[in-house]
Design an enzyme around this catalytic site. Structure first.
Site, PDB file in Angstrom:
ATOM      1  N   CYS A  15     -42.277 -67.135 -53.504  1.00 18.53           N
ATOM      2  CA  CYS A  15     -42.183 -67.476 -52.085  1.00 18.53           C
ATOM      3  C   CYS A  15     -40.848 -67.040 -51.498  1.00 18.53           C
ATOM      4  O   CYS A  15     -39.824 -67.014 -52.175  1.00 18.53           O
ATOM      5  CB  CYS A  15     -42.390 -68.959 -51.831  1.00 18.53           C
ATOM      6  SG  CYS A  15     -43.942 -69.635 -52.453  1.00 18.53           S
ATOM      7  N   ARG A  64     -41.547 -61.435 -52.756  1.00 17.90           N
ATOM      8  CA  ARG A  64     -41.500 -62.746 -53.388  1.00 17.90           C
ATOM      9  C   ARG A  64     -42.827 -63.488 -53.263  1.00 17.90           C
ATOM     10  O   ARG A  64     -43.013 -64.544 -53.886  1.00 17.90           O
ATOM     11  CB  ARG A  64     -40.383 -63.587 -52.771  1.00 17.90           C
ATOM     12  CG  ARG A  64     -38.990 -63.027 -52.978  1.00 17.90           C
ATOM     13  CD  ARG A  64     -37.953 -63.933 -52.367  1.00 17.90           C
ATOM     14  NE  ARG A  64     -37.897 -65.209 -53.061  1.00 17.90           N
ATOM     15  CZ  ARG A  64     -37.100 -65.470 -54.085  1.00 17.90           C
ATOM     16  NH1 ARG A  64     -36.293 -64.528 -54.547  1.00 17.90           N
ATOM     17  NH2 ARG A  64     -37.100 -66.654 -54.646  1.00 17.90           N
ATOM     18  N   TRP A 121     -46.423 -67.361 -52.203  1.00 16.53           N
ATOM     19  CA  TRP A 121     -47.110 -67.084 -53.461  1.00 16.53           C
ATOM     20  C   TRP A 121     -47.756 -68.399 -53.873  1.00 16.53           C
ATOM     21  O   TRP A 121     -47.076 -69.385 -54.151  1.00 16.53           O
ATOM     22  CB  TRP A 121     -46.135 -66.592 -54.523  1.00 16.53           C
ATOM     23  CG  TRP A 121     -46.781 -66.180 -55.800  1.00 16.53           C
ATOM     24  CD1 TRP A 121     -47.320 -64.968 -56.106  1.00 16.53           C
ATOM     25  CD2 TRP A 121     -46.957 -66.983 -56.980  1.00 16.53           C
ATOM     26  NE1 TRP A 121     -47.823 -64.965 -57.386  1.00 16.53           N
ATOM     27  CE2 TRP A 121     -47.607 -66.190 -57.949  1.00 16.53           C
ATOM     28  CE3 TRP A 121     -46.627 -68.304 -57.309  1.00 16.53           C
ATOM     29  CZ2 TRP A 121     -47.939 -66.666 -59.212  1.00 16.53           C
ATOM     30  CZ3 TRP A 121     -46.958 -68.785 -58.574  1.00 16.53           C
ATOM     31  CH2 TRP A 121     -47.602 -67.960 -59.505  1.00 16.53           C
ATOM     32  N   ASN A 134     -40.066 -73.587 -51.184  1.00 18.57           N
ATOM     33  CA  ASN A 134     -40.277 -72.770 -52.370  1.00 18.57           C
ATOM     34  C   ASN A 134     -40.043 -73.657 -53.575  1.00 18.57           C
ATOM     35  O   ASN A 134     -38.989 -74.290 -53.686  1.00 18.57           O
ATOM     36  CB  ASN A 134     -39.317 -71.587 -52.384  1.00 18.57           C
ATOM     37  CG  ASN A 134     -39.502 -70.697 -53.598  1.00 18.57           C
ATOM     38  OD1 ASN A 134     -40.527 -70.768 -54.279  1.00 18.57           O
ATOM     39  ND2 ASN A 134     -38.517 -69.870 -53.883  1.00 18.57           N
ATOM     40  N   GLY A 135     -40.999 -73.742 -54.475  1.00 20.12           N
ATOM     41  CA  GLY A 135     -40.873 -74.600 -55.644  1.00 20.12           C
ATOM     42  C   GLY A 135     -42.153 -75.375 -55.886  1.00 20.12           C
ATOM     43  O   GLY A 135     -43.202 -75.069 -55.314  1.00 20.12           O
ATOM     44  N   GLU A 146     -43.494 -53.076 -73.348  1.00 18.89           N
ATOM     45  CA  GLU A 146     -43.105 -52.876 -71.955  1.00 18.89           C
ATOM     46  C   GLU A 146     -44.019 -51.868 -71.268  1.00 18.89           C
ATOM     47  O   GLU A 146     -44.421 -52.061 -70.106  1.00 18.89           O
ATOM     48  CB  GLU A 146     -41.644 -52.427 -71.876  1.00 18.89           C
ATOM     49  CG  GLU A 146     -41.142 -52.081 -70.488  1.00 18.89           C
ATOM     50  CD  GLU A 146     -41.152 -53.254 -69.526  1.00 18.89           C
ATOM     51  OE1 GLU A 146     -40.948 -53.019 -68.326  1.00 18.89           O
ATOM     52  OE2 GLU A 146     -41.369 -54.409 -69.959  1.00 18.89           O
ATOM     53  N   LYS A 174     -46.329 -52.758 -67.979  1.00 19.03           N
ATOM     54  CA  LYS A 174     -46.258 -52.026 -66.711  1.00 19.03           C
ATOM     55  C   LYS A 174     -47.643 -51.567 -66.266  1.00 19.03           C
ATOM     56  O   LYS A 174     -48.004 -51.673 -65.100  1.00 19.03           O
ATOM     57  CB  LYS A 174     -45.325 -50.815 -66.849  1.00 19.03           C
ATOM     58  CG  LYS A 174     -43.867 -51.153 -66.857  1.00 19.03           C
ATOM     59  CD  LYS A 174     -43.418 -51.672 -65.500  1.00 19.03           C
ATOM     60  CE  LYS A 174     -42.184 -52.555 -65.632  1.00 19.03           C
ATOM     61  NZ  LYS A 174     -42.450 -53.883 -66.159  1.00 19.03           N
ATOM     62  N   GLU A 205     -49.715 -54.728 -65.085  1.00 15.46           N
ATOM     63  CA  GLU A 205     -49.354 -55.492 -63.901  1.00 15.46           C
ATOM     64  C   GLU A 205     -49.511 -54.727 -62.593  1.00 15.46           C
ATOM     65  O   GLU A 205     -49.678 -55.364 -61.545  1.00 15.46           O
ATOM     66  CB  GLU A 205     -47.937 -56.053 -64.030  1.00 15.46           C
ATOM     67  CG  GLU A 205     -46.822 -55.048 -64.124  1.00 15.46           C
ATOM     68  CD  GLU A 205     -45.470 -55.718 -64.386  1.00 15.46           C
ATOM     69  OE1 GLU A 205     -45.360 -56.939 -64.214  1.00 15.46           O
ATOM     70  OE2 GLU A 205     -44.530 -55.009 -64.775  1.00 15.46           O
ATOM     71  N   HIS A 252     -54.616 -53.610 -88.905  1.00 17.72           N
ATOM     72  CA  HIS A 252     -55.006 -54.978 -89.223  1.00 17.72           C
ATOM     73  C   HIS A 252     -55.854 -55.586 -88.120  1.00 17.72           C
ATOM     74  O   HIS A 252     -55.674 -56.748 -87.738  1.00 17.72           O
ATOM     75  CB  HIS A 252     -53.753 -55.827 -89.493  1.00 17.72           C
ATOM     76  CG  HIS A 252     -52.945 -55.320 -90.635  1.00 17.72           C
ATOM     77  ND1 HIS A 252     -53.267 -55.568 -91.952  1.00 17.72           N
ATOM     78  CD2 HIS A 252     -51.835 -54.545 -90.654  1.00 17.72           C
ATOM     79  CE1 HIS A 252     -52.377 -54.973 -92.735  1.00 17.72           C
ATOM     80  NE2 HIS A 252     -51.502 -54.339 -91.974  1.00 17.72           N
ATOM     81  N   LYS A 307     -41.980 -61.409 -57.406  1.00 20.15           N
ATOM     82  CA  LYS A 307     -40.812 -60.855 -58.083  1.00 20.15           C
ATOM     83  C   LYS A 307     -40.048 -61.893 -58.892  1.00 20.15           C
ATOM     84  O   LYS A 307     -39.741 -61.690 -60.058  1.00 20.15           O
ATOM     85  CB  LYS A 307     -39.879 -60.230 -57.046  1.00 20.15           C
ATOM     86  CG  LYS A 307     -38.644 -59.552 -57.648  1.00 20.15           C
ATOM     87  CD  LYS A 307     -39.029 -58.363 -58.485  1.00 20.15           C
ATOM     88  CE  LYS A 307     -37.827 -57.637 -59.030  1.00 20.15           C
ATOM     89  NZ  LYS A 307     -38.200 -56.553 -59.950  1.00 20.15           N
TER      90      LYS A 307
END
Length: 645
Positions: A2, A27, A74, A100-101, A518, A522, A525, A541, A640
């Site tokens: 947010c 955000r 968000w 925000n929270g 990584e 990428k 997402e 395996h 973010k």
């Protein structure tokens, strides 16, 4: 998560708030809203979707006023609907908040308020805060007679000078009463918040508060701008106050006053925002992610600048200098991080154990405090976070501090909570990262971990000659990245052939295993392709059962100590018809004959290879996502800075 923007000044608030929201849209972008004080009335506009939708609404019905708050969301509690969008009003329609929270005890508070006659129009936890403030604001019996008011001023000037009796006996409608109601409400909240609050009965009063979610107060001539991130402020001023945890700021046109939530005065320190407006512009790129990938030669050079001394053959890390002796004597290093930063931490584990010969353990920050971690004497705990505000990483930091560890932060955002609360730390200095999918912050984190490992290694056992070789190799990394970026069109053509495939594998050994993780992250997402990163040897395996002629398998296999083993794994995939895409060292003809496609990197030390091998994977993910028609800067369901647990 947010984005919050609030404004009080001598200009019209709406355009400043909207521009601020645009700069904070990374955000959260489920919904957006704005509330402006217009001649003593709260004018509210909210919408689902991007900021542009809200702009269209405001074009038809603009607001005019010098005080306002705005929010881009968000979603946590409640779906992305207009009713759940911020700002939220109390049930009288006089108090507006943006939040925000997460309010962890919102269900209990909501039940209590409902029984007290308060109504709700959303499913959010945030609306509880508005009604809770309203409850204390309107109820005489709940103004805390034991509280104290302070009339002292800080560097921002003095406002609302009043003695204690005025505060405690303030009639309804008095600004001190609203301030006290906010304090009372916040004592009842369990959870995290970044808050901005306005009330129609106080058209010149803005109250902000913070616990666990970042807030910055920008100071311009006759203007105050509050935001979750400096990106919303730099267009107007470079002077800012980073509001601390459990602090409030009370703002009027005459000035501001900073206190703790418990009303203890705080002397605010005005700091300079470290980056400029130009650094957060697209600069001709279609996406921020592309810009941030392609500026890595410059950002990595900035990260290394002043730290690599080729004249004396030394590494200077000023942020840890006062604790250097403790670090050198550390018998164990712990690393806690989330997501991309966790992958950087895994590379750090290899670096600390290989170069400095210090036992190292890497934790997901979200699991660290719940598994009763062992913190021994002479333990150094490193926490890594681009924003310096990641909720889980902050919790891990607090746990490590409580158990007596020396704590170090590796962050990008100057003035962030982790930067302030660790014993020491190192800034990345890679500039603002706007794209949700981290790229330049990752290479910055790996570079900092590499320098720290070499710094410790030299003081423990490494020869001066060996250190100088690494320093010269590190200095070459930015120009080597330039050579890799030149392959962008080739990487795009490969992405075009396979971006419709919904399952990928990324495989690597040693230092390249975290790079495989990584690369897979990428791709997941931003292109929404299912991808897994694995140690190449683990493929046998179980995951080898997935190999078909339809599956792309990305091998990160530069020339290194495990190169021959990696070739064997390539052969195993080739025997089963998998599509092989290899990241290999320039001039390696052996792997070129086995792979269907090759992206090359220049030769360097094995310990430095992750700084190079990750670049083709960033480009691969970027091009795949664009070719699939996705918004790479605002991927689905992501934001973010993760400031909620």
């Amino acid at each position: 998560m947010c984005g919050i923007v609030a404004y009080l000044g001598d200009k019209n608030a709406q355009p400043i708030l909207i521009e601020g929201l645009k700069r904070l849209e990374y955000r959260g972008y489920d919904s957006a809203g704005i509330a402006v004080m217009d001649e003593g009335n709260l004018q509210l506009a909210r919408s689902v979707g991007r900021i542009s939708v809200l702009e269209d609404i405001l074009e038809e019905k603009p607001t005019i006023g010098h005080l306002g708050i705005a929010h881009t969301r968000w979603a946590t509690h409640g779906a992305a609907t207009t009713e759940n969008a911020h700002p939220h009003l109390d049930h009288t329609g006089k108090i507006a908040i943006v939040h925000n929270g997460i309010v962890e005890n919102f269900a209990t508070l909501k039940k209590w308020l409902t029984l007290s006659g308060y109504s709700f129009s959303s499913q959010t936890d945030s609306e509880v805060i508005a009604n809770l403030i309203s409850y204390f604001y309107h109820e005489d019996s709940f103004i805390d007679s034991s509280s104290e008011s302070d009339s002292s001023s800080n560097s921002g000037g003095s406002i609302n000078n009043a003695d204690n009796s005025e505060m405690l006996t303030a009639p309804k409608g008095h600004p001190h009463r609203l301030e006290q109601a906010v304090r009372m409400a916040l004592t009842k909240i369990v959870g995290t918040y970044g808050l901005a609050i306005i009330c129609s009965e106080h058209p010149d009063l803005l109250i902000t508060a913070r616990r666990g979610s970042p807030l910055i107060l920008g100071l311009a001539e006759n203007q105050f701008i509050v935001a979750s991130d400096a990106a919303a402020i730099v267009e107007h001023t470079s002077r800012a106050i980073y509001i601390g945890d459990n602090e409030m700021v009370i703002i009027t046109p005459e000035g501001y006053r900073t206190t703790t939530i418990d009303n203890i005065p705080v002397t605010a320190r005005v700091e300079q925002i470290e980056y400029s407006l130009e650094e957060i512009e697209l600069a001709g790129f279609e996406h921020y992610m592309a810009k941030e990938i392609f500026e890595q030669p410059q950002t990595l050079a900035a990260c290394l600048s002043g730290r690599l001394d080729t004249t004396e053959g030394k590494i200077h890390l000023g942020g840890i200098e006062s604790h250097s002796r403790e670090l050198i004597r550390a018998r164990r290093i712990g690393i806690a991080a989330c997501g991309t930063a966790w992958h950087a931490g895994l590379i750090g584990e290899y670096l600390f154990e290989q170069l400095a010969q210090i036992p190292t353990e890497v934790d997901y920050a979200s699991e660290f405090r719940y598994r009763n971690p062992i913190i021994e004497d002479s333990t150094a705990q490193i926490v890594i976070s681009q924003s310096g505000e990641t909720s889980d990483t902050l919790a891990a930091l607090h746990e490590a501090k409580d158990r007596g560890a020396l704590t170090l932060g590796i962050v990008n955002s100057v003035g962030s909570t982790i930067a302030r609360e660790t014993d020491a730390g190192i800034y990345l200095h890679v500039g603002p990262e706007i794209g949700v999918a981290s790229t330049k912050a990752f290479t910055g984190q790996v570079a900092v971990l590499t320098m720290l490992a070499l710094h410790l290694a030299r003081r423990r056992h490494m020869s001066q000659q060996n250190l100088e070789q690494y320093i010269h190799a590190l200095k070459r990394i930015p120009e080597q990245i330039e050579a890799i970026l030149a392959q962008s069109e080739h990487i795009r053509s490969v992405a075009q052939q396979y971006c419709s495939r919904e399952n990928w594998l990324f495989l690597g050994r040693g230092y390249q295993f975290p790079v495989a993780l990584e690369g897979a992250l990428k791709l997941k997402e931003i292109s929404y392709i299912h991808a897994e990163g694995l140690p190449a040897a683990e493929m046998k395996h179980g995951p080898i059962a997935l190999i078909t002629p339809e599956m792309p398998v990305v091998f990160i296999a530069p020339l290194c100590s495990q190169y021959e083993k990696a070739l064997s794994n390539v052969e195993e995939v080739k025997a089963r018809g998998g599509i092989i895409i290899a990241v290999a060292t320039e001039g390696d003809q052996t792997i070129a004959q086995l792979a269907d496609h090759v992206f090359t990197i220049p030769e360097t030390f094995e310990e430095l290879q992750p700084l190079l091998t990750v670049i083709p994977l960033q480009l691969l993910a970027y091009h795949a996502a664009v070719l699939r028609g996705h918004d790479v800067d605002k991927p689905r369901n992501l934001a973010k800075s993760v400031t909620v647990e």
